[in-house]
Write a protein that holds these residues in place. Structure first.
Motif, PDB file in Angstrom:
ATOM      1  N   ASP A  92      -6.320 -49.675-112.802  1.00 23.84           N
ATOM      2  CA  ASP A  92      -6.337 -50.512-111.598  1.00 23.84           C
ATOM      3  C   ASP A  92      -7.731 -51.076-111.327  1.00 23.84           C
ATOM      4  O   ASP A  92      -7.857 -52.140-110.707  1.00 23.84           O
ATOM      5  N   VAL A  93      -8.788 -50.383-111.768  1.00 25.20           N
ATOM      6  CA  VAL A  93     -10.137 -50.956-111.691  1.00 25.20           C
ATOM      7  C   VAL A  93     -10.160 -52.246-112.513  1.00 25.20           C
ATOM      8  O   VAL A  93     -10.656 -53.288-112.057  1.00 25.20           O
ATOM      9  N   TRP A  94      -9.634 -52.172-113.742  1.00 25.04           N
ATOM     10  CA  TRP A  94      -9.547 -53.367-114.594  1.00 25.04           C
ATOM     11  C   TRP A  94      -8.764 -54.474-113.887  1.00 25.04           C
ATOM     12  O   TRP A  94      -9.218 -55.620-113.808  1.00 25.04           O
ATOM     13  N   GLY A  95      -7.570 -54.148-113.384  1.00 31.45           N
ATOM     14  CA  GLY A  95      -6.714 -55.165-112.791  1.00 31.45           C
ATOM     15  C   GLY A  95      -7.332 -55.828-111.581  1.00 31.45           C
ATOM     16  O   GLY A  95      -7.245 -57.059-111.427  1.00 31.45           O
ATOM     17  N   LEU A  96      -7.974 -55.051-110.726  1.00 32.66           N
ATOM     18  CA  LEU A  96      -8.588 -55.628-109.533  1.00 32.66           C
ATOM     19  C   LEU A  96      -9.786 -56.489-109.908  1.00 32.66           C
ATOM     20  O   LEU A  96      -9.966 -57.593-109.368  1.00 32.66           O
ATOM     21  N   ALA A  97     -10.609 -56.019-110.842  1.00 31.66           N
ATOM     22  CA  ALA A  97     -11.783 -56.794-111.256  1.00 31.66           C
ATOM     23  C   ALA A  97     -11.374 -58.106-111.921  1.00 31.66           C
ATOM     24  O   ALA A  97     -11.924 -59.175-111.619  1.00 31.66           O
ATOM     25  N   LEU A  98     -10.385 -58.060-112.813  1.00 35.23           N
ATOM     26  CA  LEU A  98      -9.938 -59.277-113.492  1.00 35.23           C
ATOM     27  C   LEU A  98      -9.312 -60.258-112.507  1.00 35.23           C
ATOM     28  O   LEU A  98      -9.525 -61.470-112.596  1.00 35.23           O
ATOM     29  N   THR A  99      -8.563 -59.736-111.550  1.00 33.88           N
ATOM     30  CA  THR A  99      -7.974 -60.588-110.512  1.00 33.88           C
ATOM     31  C   THR A  99      -9.052 -61.317-109.733  1.00 33.88           C
ATOM     32  O   THR A  99      -8.920 -62.516-109.424  1.00 33.88           O
ATOM     33  N   MET A 100     -10.138 -60.622-109.415  1.00 38.90           N
ATOM     34  CA  MET A 100     -11.222 -61.247-108.656  1.00 38.90           C
ATOM     35  C   MET A 100     -11.920 -62.324-109.472  1.00 38.90           C
ATOM     36  O   MET A 100     -12.227 -63.409-108.957  1.00 38.90           O
ATOM     37  N   VAL A 101     -12.172 -62.066-110.757  1.00 42.07           N
ATOM     38  CA  VAL A 101     -12.814 -63.073-111.613  1.00 42.07           C
ATOM     39  C   VAL A 101     -11.916 -64.302-111.721  1.00 42.07           C
ATOM     40  O   VAL A 101     -12.381 -65.445-111.614  1.00 42.07           O
ATOM     41  N   GLU A 102     -10.618 -64.096-111.907  1.00 34.33           N
ATOM     42  CA  GLU A 102      -9.696 -65.223-112.031  1.00 34.33           C
ATOM     43  C   GLU A 102      -9.630 -66.031-110.735  1.00 34.33           C
ATOM     44  O   GLU A 102      -9.575 -67.263-110.760  1.00 34.33           O
ATOM     45  N   THR A 103      -9.628 -65.342-109.607  1.00 31.85           N
ATOM     46  CA  THR A 103      -9.580 -66.032-108.318  1.00 31.85           C
ATOM     47  C   THR A 103     -10.826 -66.881-108.113  1.00 31.85           C
ATOM     48  O   THR A 103     -10.761 -68.017-107.618  1.00 31.85           O
ATOM     49  N   LEU A 104     -11.977 -66.358-108.508  1.00 33.98           N
ATOM     50  CA  LEU A 104     -13.222 -67.117-108.386  1.00 33.98           C
ATOM     51  C   LEU A 104     -13.261 -68.299-109.348  1.00 33.98           C
ATOM     52  O   LEU A 104     -13.716 -69.396-108.994  1.00 33.98           O
ATOM     53  N   ALA A 105     -12.777 -68.083-110.577  1.00 39.03           N
ATOM     54  CA  ALA A 105     -12.825 -69.139-111.586  1.00 39.03           C
ATOM     55  C   ALA A 105     -11.792 -70.236-111.325  1.00 39.03           C
ATOM     56  O   ALA A 105     -11.983 -71.385-111.737  1.00 39.03           O
ATOM     57  N   GLY A 106     -10.686 -69.874-110.666  1.00 39.26           N
ATOM     58  CA  GLY A 106      -9.661 -70.860-110.358  1.00 39.26           C
ATOM     59  C   GLY A 106      -8.809 -71.250-111.547  1.00 39.26           C
ATOM     60  O   GLY A 106      -8.207 -72.329-111.575  1.00 39.26           O
ATOM     61  N   ARG A 107      -8.738 -70.389-112.537  1.00 40.46           N
ATOM     62  CA  ARG A 107      -7.939 -70.659-113.732  1.00 40.46           C
ATOM     63  C   ARG A 107      -7.639 -69.331-114.427  1.00 40.46           C
ATOM     64  O   ARG A 107      -8.319 -68.328-114.174  1.00 40.46           O
ATOM     65  N   PRO A 108      -6.628 -69.316-115.299  1.00 41.08           N
ATOM     66  CA  PRO A 108      -6.340 -68.084-116.030  1.00 41.08           C
ATOM     67  C   PRO A 108      -7.526 -67.671-116.899  1.00 41.08           C
ATOM     68  O   PRO A 108      -8.176 -68.516-117.522  1.00 41.08           O
ATOM     69  N   ILE A 109      -7.819 -66.393-116.927  1.00 40.81           N
ATOM     70  CA  ILE A 109      -8.926 -65.882-117.725  1.00 40.81           C
ATOM     71  C   ILE A 109      -8.445 -65.477-119.117  1.00 40.81           C
ATOM     72  O   ILE A 109      -9.085 -65.754-120.116  1.00 40.81           O
ATOM     73  N   ILE A 110      -7.306 -64.813-119.186  1.00 40.17           N
ATOM     74  CA  ILE A 110      -6.702 -64.425-120.463  1.00 40.17           C
ATOM     75  C   ILE A 110      -5.387 -65.175-120.574  1.00 40.17           C
ATOM     76  O   ILE A 110      -4.465 -64.954-119.791  1.00 40.17           O
TER      77      ILE A 110
END
Length: 321
Positions: free
Chosen positions: A231-249
Motif C-alpha cells: 500500500d506504500v507503493w500504491g499510495l506513492a504511485l497514485t500521488m505521482v500519477e495525480t501530479l503528472a496528470g497522465r498514466p505512469i505505467i
C-alpha cells in the motif's frame, strides 16, 4: 457507458435494491446505481466478475469467505471515516446463470481523484503536492490504522492491495473535500495476533490492477508476499500519477510488468518530469523501491517522512496519528 453484462438493470435484487443503471466498470466488477427500496435512497452496487466455470461447491466457499470479509470491511468503515461504508453483502444468479457476489454500499456524489485532478488542470489550477498531501492525509491515516486493526480482541492487518486514482473518491462533507477509499473489499486480511476468530484468519486471493501493481504482486516468487509496503507503493504511485496528470505505467500487460520491475527507472516524480526537492524525491524513491526490503515498510514511515520533506503543508481536517 459500460454494458449491463449481468442483465440486472430494471430488476430488484433480494427485494431490497431496485437496479437503475450501470455507472462504471473495472477489471474486477461492475458498479450499478440502485435505490434502497426501504430507505428510498440511492446506493451503489459493486458486482464482482467471477469465472464462468466456478462450480457450486467453490461458489459456496467463496460466498462464505466473501461474507466474512464484508464483516471486516463493515468494521473498518465504522471505525475509519475515509473507508466507504458497506450496507449489505450477498450474491445472486444472473439471468445467464452466472454466480455474482455483490456489495451494496453508500452512494457517493463526487468524482474519482483522477477526474478531480483533471478538472483542476482544465481550470488552470492544477493540484500541488501540498494540496494532495492535505487531501490524502485522512486516507493515509486510514490505511495506517487498517494495517493494524483491532477486531474482537485480535489485531489484524488489512492490506488494500489495489490503490489507484479510481479507488480514491473525492466527495464533499460539510463544505470540505473528503476522500473515500473504495474497494477495500478486494484487499488481503491476515491475523497479527489472537486465535480462534474467523475474522482474524481470512486471506483473500484476488487480482490487482496492472498499471498499479507492485513488484511483489507481479513476482511474489522473487519479492515475497504483499503487506503494508504494498500500500506504500500504491499510495506513492497514485500521488505521482495525480501530479503528472497522465498514466505512469502504461501499455500492454507485459510492458507494464517490465516497467514496474525495471531497476533503472523507478516511477518517481523526477523520473516523470516533475520538479521536487531532493528530500521529496528521496522519499518517493524509497516508497517506490523495487525490492520491498528496500522500501519504506509502512504508511506510518512514508507519510511523516513526506510531510517533513515537503515542509509546512497547511491545515487538514484530520490530525495524523
Amino acid at each position: 457507458m459500460a454494458k449491463d453484462v449481468f442483465g440486472i438493470v430494471g430488476t430488484s435484487l433480494r427485494g431490497l435494491f431496485a437496479v437503475e443503471q450501470v455507472v462504471a466498470e473495472g477489471g474486477f466488477g461492475i458498479v450499478y446505481r440502485a435505490r434502497h427500496q426501504t430507505f428510498q435512497v440511492p446506493i451503489a452496487l459493486k458486482c464482482l466478475k467471477m469465472p464462468a466455470t466456478l462450480d457450486p461447491p467453490r461458489a459456496g466457499d467463496f460466498l462464505e469467505h466473501f461474507r466474512v470479509e464484508s464483516q471486516v470491511l463493515f468494521q473498518l468503515s465504522a471505525a475509519l471515516s475515509a473507508v466507504v461504508r458497506p450496507l449489505h453483502a450477498d450474491a445472486f444468479m444472473a439471468p445467464n446463470g452466472q454466480f455474482v457476489p455483490f456489495f451494496a454500499m453508500e452512494w457517493l456524489d463526487g468524482d474519482t481523484l483522477g477526474r478531480f485532478a483533471t478538472r483542476r488542470r482544465h481550470r488552470g489550477t492544477p493540484v500541488t503536492l501540498k494540496r494532495i498531501i492535505r487531501l490524502l492525509g485522512p486516507v493515509a491515516e486510514a490505511l495506517h490504522r487498517a494495517h493494524q486493526f483491532h477486531v474482537r480482541h485480535s489485531r489484524i492487518c488489512v492490506v488494500h492491495g489495489d490503490l489507484k486514482p479510481d479507488n480514491l473518491f473525492v466527495t464533499q462533507e460539510s463544505g470540505f473535500d473528503q476522500v473515500k477509499i473504495l474497494d477495500f473489499g478486494v484487499g488481503t486480511v491476515w491475523r497479527l495476533a489472537g486465535a480462534g476468530d474467523p475474522l482474524a484468519t481470512c486471506t483473500a486471493s484476488r487480482g490487482f490492477s496492472p498499471p498499479y501493481g507492485a513488484p511483489e504482486q507481479w513476482r511474489p516468487q522473487d519479492f515475497g508476499p504483499v503487506g503494508p509496503h504494498t500500500d506504500v507503493w500504491g499510495l506513492a504511485l497514485t500521488m505521482v500519477e495525480t501530479l503528472a496528470g497522465r498514466p505512469i505505467i502504461d501499455g500492454d500487460e507485459l510492458t507494464m510488468q517490465r516497467c514496474a520491475l525495471d531497476p533503472e527507472r523507478r516511477p518517481t516524480p523526477r523520473t516523470e518530469g516533475l520538479i521536487v526537492n531532493d528530500e521529496v524525491e528521496t522519499v518517493f524513491a524509497r516508497a517506490l523501491a523495487l525490492d520491498p526490503r528496500d522500501r519504506l515498510q509502512t504508511i506510518g514511515e512514508f507519510w511523516p517522512a513526506l510531510i517533513a520533506a515537503v515542509g509546512e503543508v497547511g491545515p487538514s481536517r484530520d490530525t495524523w496519528r
